[in-house]
Write an enzyme that holds these catalytic residues in place. Structure first.
Site, PDB file in Angstrom:
ATOM      1  N   LYS A  36      42.043  28.303  38.323  1.00 18.66           N
ATOM      2  CA  LYS A  36      41.902  30.115  37.596  1.00 18.66           C
ATOM      3  C   LYS A  36      42.563  30.112  37.034  1.00 18.66           C
ATOM      4  O   LYS A  36      42.823  30.666  35.771  1.00 18.66           O
ATOM      5  CB  LYS A  36      41.663  30.479  39.434  1.00 18.66           C
ATOM      6  CG  LYS A  36      40.694  30.151  40.037  1.00 18.66           C
ATOM      7  CD  LYS A  36      40.706  30.933  41.711  1.00 18.66           C
ATOM      8  CE  LYS A  36      39.008  30.414  42.377  1.00 18.66           C
ATOM      9  NZ  LYS A  36      39.348  30.882  43.635  1.00 18.66           N
ATOM     10  N   GLN A  91      43.002  32.694  47.796  1.00 17.11           N
ATOM     11  CA  GLN A  91      42.643  31.561  47.904  1.00 17.11           C
ATOM     12  C   GLN A  91      42.012  31.115  49.342  1.00 17.11           C
ATOM     13  O   GLN A  91      42.433  31.085  50.650  1.00 17.11           O
ATOM     14  CB  GLN A  91      43.552  30.694  47.593  1.00 17.11           C
ATOM     15  CG  GLN A  91      42.160  29.302  47.475  1.00 17.11           C
ATOM     16  CD  GLN A  91      41.712  29.591  45.975  1.00 17.11           C
ATOM     17  OE1 GLN A  91      41.451  30.016  45.197  1.00 17.11           O
ATOM     18  NE2 GLN A  91      40.056  28.774  47.220  1.00 17.11           N
ATOM     19  N   ASP A 142      37.475  38.392  43.391  1.00 18.57           N
ATOM     20  CA  ASP A 142      36.362  38.278  44.191  1.00 18.57           C
ATOM     21  C   ASP A 142      35.342  38.891  44.775  1.00 18.57           C
ATOM     22  O   ASP A 142      34.600  38.012  45.240  1.00 18.57           O
ATOM     23  CB  ASP A 142      37.415  37.291  45.427  1.00 18.57           C
ATOM     24  CG  ASP A 142      37.248  35.845  45.674  1.00 18.57           C
ATOM     25  OD1 ASP A 142      36.656  34.945  44.692  1.00 18.57           O
ATOM     26  OD2 ASP A 142      37.651  35.679  46.255  1.00 18.57           O
TER      27      ASP A 142
END
Ligand code: NAP
Length: 286
Positions: free
Chosen positions: A54, A98, A121
């Protein structure tokens, strides 16, 4: 094999190129580069690989990498304080926690501290609610990546029979809502569904996100259907999905491979969300 392969690697590259161009436009218009704060807690090797990818692709599209790493034994309060700091920092356009976080932490409570406008997200309750109500908001990356794949492959959704296998908060539920938003007739299957293959065979568009290798075989696919395989399983002979690709490719009209299908789209959509968030925060939203 008769099915056309949907090339997620190529589509993801195009999406990243579009994002890079969008970042340059934002800068040319006097804005500042979007900043993505990935937050990694602990040293899980798989999570480290995901976060590294990422960060690499974030820099490649011209964004600022504002990564933060906390030790695995960090307390809830300290982790919450970091999220609050990032939430208040104007250089941070998007925050990505994460998952999974270490077990002693309440990751739901940490996610809840991310402001909806920085939730790149798309996983906060606020953004899930906006999606459920059909209002604008940041969408979860994997299902929105599937929508881009379907659109770029020219798959008609209006009035189509769509079947989603899986009802997770991460994939299945938002996937079904995004398909519904585009006027597909949507059925959601789960572990208690009776005769999965029979329900799947109704689908013009079948999206499988169950986390079970090879769950859907040729008997679960209508001839000519579009099959999107979200599953990822690492075997000794490489990556596999939730669909028996070799068998289904003889029946389906189009299919995503694993790897090289949905997988690359997830990070591309994270970057697209980060650009969208930055533009909105800088008063330059669409
Ligand atoms: P999850 O949270 O484990 O959810 C799995 C869903 O599948 C649940 O709703 C479950 O039903 C349903 N299910 C389980 N067994 C089933 C069966 N026999 N028949 C029908 N439905 C069944 O998984 P997830 O997070 O959604 O992920 C699904 C898969 O996608 C995994 O392989 C994951 O690795 C992969 N994934 C890939 C990406 C990507 O970037 N490509 C991103 C995210 C996830 P119940 O609700 O009844 O338990």
């Amino acid at each position: 094999m008769t099915a056309e392969l949907i090339d997620g690697t190529a589509v993801a590259r195009q999406v990243r190129e579009d994002v890079a161009a969008g970042v340059q436009e934002l800068l040319a218009a006097g804005g500042t580069a979007p900043g993505l704060a990935t937050v990694l807690i602990g040293d899980d090797p798989a999570s480290e690989v995901y976060v590294r990818n990422k960060r690499r692709l974030c820099v490649a599209v011209g964004m600022q990498d504002l990564h933060r790493h906390l030790p695995g034994d960090v307390g809830q309060e300290e982790a919450a304080a970091l999220i609050d700091e990032l939430a208040a920092d104007p250089a941070v356009s998007g925050i990505l926690l994460q998952l999974p976080a270490p077990k002693h932490l309440d990751s739901e409570a940490l996610l809840a501290r991310i402001p909806a406008e920085k939730d790149v997200d798309g996983l906060t309750t606020a953004n899930a609610g906006l999606l459920a109500q059909g209002r604008p908001g940041l969408r979860p990356c994997t299902p929105s990546g599937v929508m881009v794949l379907l659109d770029r492959a020219g798959v008609a959704l209006e009035g189509a029979e769509a079947v989603v296998v899986g009802r997770s908060v991460l994939v299945g539920k938002p996937m079904a809502q995004l398909l519904l938003e585009r006027n597909a007739t949507v059925t959601i299957c789960h572990s208690r569904t009776r005769d999965l293959a029979e329900v799947c065979r109704r689908a013009d568009v079948l999206v499988v996100a169950a986390g079970i290798p090879g769950l859907v075989g040729a008997d679960g696919v209508k001839p000519g259907a579009t099959v999107i395989d979200v599953g990822i399983h690492r075997g000794e002979d490489g990556l596999h999905g939730d669909v028996d690709t070799a068998a289904v490719a003889e029946v389906a009209g189009r299919i995503t491979p694993v790897p090289g299908g949905v997988g690359p789209m997830t990070i591309a959509m994270l970057l697209a969300n980060t650009l969208e968030a930055a533009k909105a925060q800088q008063g330059r939203g669409d």
